[in-house]
Design an enzyme around this catalytic site. Structure first.
Site, PDB file in Angstrom:
ATOM      1  N   ARG A 190      45.334  21.418  12.328  1.00 17.26           N
ATOM      2  CA  ARG A 190      45.617  22.781  12.809  1.00 17.26           C
ATOM      3  C   ARG A 190      46.213  23.654  11.719  1.00 17.26           C
ATOM      4  O   ARG A 190      45.993  24.865  11.712  1.00 17.26           O
ATOM      5  CB  ARG A 190      46.560  22.734  14.012  1.00 17.26           C
ATOM      6  CG  ARG A 190      45.945  22.151  15.273  1.00 17.26           C
ATOM      7  CD  ARG A 190      46.828  22.393  16.486  1.00 17.26           C
ATOM      8  NE  ARG A 190      48.179  21.862  16.297  1.00 17.26           N
ATOM      9  CZ  ARG A 190      48.534  20.614  16.549  1.00 17.26           C
ATOM     10  NH1 ARG A 190      47.628  19.759  16.991  1.00 17.26           N
ATOM     11  NH2 ARG A 190      49.770  20.206  16.370  1.00 17.26           N
ATOM     12  N   LEU A 194      41.724  24.115  18.264  1.00 17.57           N
ATOM     13  CA  LEU A 194      40.903  24.039  19.482  1.00 17.57           C
ATOM     14  C   LEU A 194      40.838  25.365  20.236  1.00 17.57           C
ATOM     15  O   LEU A 194      39.931  25.580  21.039  1.00 17.57           O
ATOM     16  CB  LEU A 194      41.438  22.957  20.420  1.00 17.57           C
ATOM     17  CG  LEU A 194      41.290  21.501  19.960  1.00 17.57           C
ATOM     18  CD1 LEU A 194      41.964  20.563  20.954  1.00 17.57           C
ATOM     19  CD2 LEU A 194      39.827  21.130  19.790  1.00 17.57           C
ATOM     20  N   SER A 226      43.148  16.538  21.046  1.00 22.46           N
ATOM     21  CA  SER A 226      43.377  17.002  22.419  1.00 22.46           C
ATOM     22  C   SER A 226      44.812  17.452  22.536  1.00 22.46           C
ATOM     23  O   SER A 226      45.711  16.829  21.948  1.00 22.46           O
ATOM     24  CB  SER A 226      43.107  15.882  23.426  1.00 22.46           C
ATOM     25  OG  SER A 226      43.361  16.323  24.741  1.00 22.46           O
ATOM     26  N   LYS A 247      42.050  16.207  30.876  1.00 23.78           N
ATOM     27  CA  LYS A 247      41.091  15.241  30.342  1.00 23.78           C
ATOM     28  C   LYS A 247      39.854  15.146  31.234  1.00 23.78           C
ATOM     29  O   LYS A 247      38.728  15.032  30.749  1.00 23.78           O
ATOM     30  CB  LYS A 247      41.739  13.860  30.199  1.00 23.78           C
ATOM     31  CG  LYS A 247      42.898  13.802  29.225  1.00 23.78           C
ATOM     32  CD  LYS A 247      42.533  14.232  27.820  1.00 23.78           C
ATOM     33  CE  LYS A 247      41.737  13.225  27.059  1.00 23.78           C
ATOM     34  NZ  LYS A 247      41.569  13.580  25.626  1.00 23.78           N
TER      35      LYS A 247
END
Length: 342
Positions: free
Chosen positions: A33, A63, A84, A160
């Site tokens: 990131r 993301l 995630s 998820k």
């Protein structure tokens, strides 16, 4: 050998996936990131035995934004989407986890399709399979899906599930020639390579630190991070893995109290702070009113979810380590890195 992008290279699973790809001779790219996380990744790779990782390139991508993804995937044969959003507490707004997980997955899939990537392997979770159901003896398998209306479905579980559903829908409707495989791990343990690790590892750390006088009545499946990484590599290249999900779990479901017993049996004095008692459910519920970290635990109290990795074993020849080995490797690495109380 192939060129492979691993998203979320600074994470606990991502770093082990990179190590195994490099060891197998692949050219590896990874996303972080922030550019300053590059040094953290290199330090963890050194801890894992890749002293001078040649063939590894870094890209900055988030993301929640389109920037950087197309550049990262162009020229890749495969993408392993491991990144995630993860939180140790329950967010006030569940969309804080759901939107980045779902939209981020679609962002990666679109970029992969446009770049002509052969296959994407997504790290989902057993949380997308075994939650929201009444108690049952039959083990959950890859044909099962979490029921999002269940009382035990927390924001992370929901994120998820929705992200994986969105991935399968995308590939079916507009994936073109893009192939998809999914890995659904249980609680991930194993050797820690740095201070960035999963919530499962935090359980072992808390036990070794003596952070709680008694443990909640919580059960989960166990798998070693090295075996999760191995399953990603198998799902990446095996023809049989196209369009399939694979549960990653080593053996029988364990309680936190069971994990404590393993630590005391194998570590001796190093496990002197590990609690020996299980807290009654009413006490955990009461404490959750004051301790935010416990709020995510309350819906899980007493729920035992059995699951099977028979499909990964039979179809891909996957042979995971035992529960005890995964737990012991976790503890030994935390102690070695000085991440638990002396």
């Amino acid at each position: 050998m192939s060129t492979v992008l691993v998203t979320g290279g600074s994470g606990f699973v991502g770093i082990h996936v990179i190590l195994q790809l490099l060891a197998a001779g692949h050219t590896v790219r990874t996303t972080v990131r922030r550019p300053d996380r590059r040094d953290e990744v290199l330090a963890m790779l050194r801890e894992g035995g890749a002293a001078a990782p040649e063939g590894l390139t870094f890209f900055t991508a988030d993301l929640t934004r389109d920037d950087g993804w197309q550049e990262a995937v162009t020229g890749c044969d495969y993408v392993l989407h491991v990144a995630s959003p993860l939180s140790t507490s329950v967010p006030e707004d569940e969309n804080e986890m759901i939107i980045p997980a779902r939209d981020g997955t679609l962002r990666v899939l679109r970029a992969a399709r446009e770049a002509g990537v052969k296959r994407v392997v997504i790290t989902s979770s057993l949380g997308a399979i075994g939650y929201g159901h009444p108690p049952r003896e039959k083990p959950f398998d890859e044909t099962d899906w979490t029921n999002l209306t269940g009382s035990d479905v927390q924001p992370y579980i929901k994120s998820k599930t929705l992200a994986e559903r969105a991935a399968w829908d995308f590939v079916a409707r507009e994936g073109g020639g893009l192939e998809l495989s999914v890995v659904n791990p249980a609680g991930i343990f194993g050797p820690v390579l740095g201070p960035d690790f999963s919530g499962s590892i935090e359980i072992v750390k808390s036990l070794l630190d003596g952070a709680m006088p008694a443990v909640p009545r919580v059960y989960f499946g166990v798998v070693d991070v090295r075996d999760v990484a191995d399953l990603h590599l198998r799902a990446m290249t095996a023809p049989e893995a196209k369009g399939e999900r694979f549960i990653a779990v080593s053996g029988e479901t364990m309680s936190i109290l069971d994990i404590g017993k393993v630590l005391r049996r194998e570590l001796g004095p190093a496990a002197r702070r590990v609690p020996r008692l299980q807290a009654p459910d009413w006490l955990v519920r009461l404490a959750a009113n004051r301790i935010p970290l416990l709020r995510a635990v309350v819906p899980m109290l007493g729920r035992v979810r059995h699951s099977t990795s028979a499909k990964a074993r039979s179809l891909l020849g996957w042979q995971p380590r035992s529960n005890d080995e995964a737990i012991l490797a976790t503890a030994e690495s935390l102690i070695r890195l000085g991440l638990v109380k002396r």
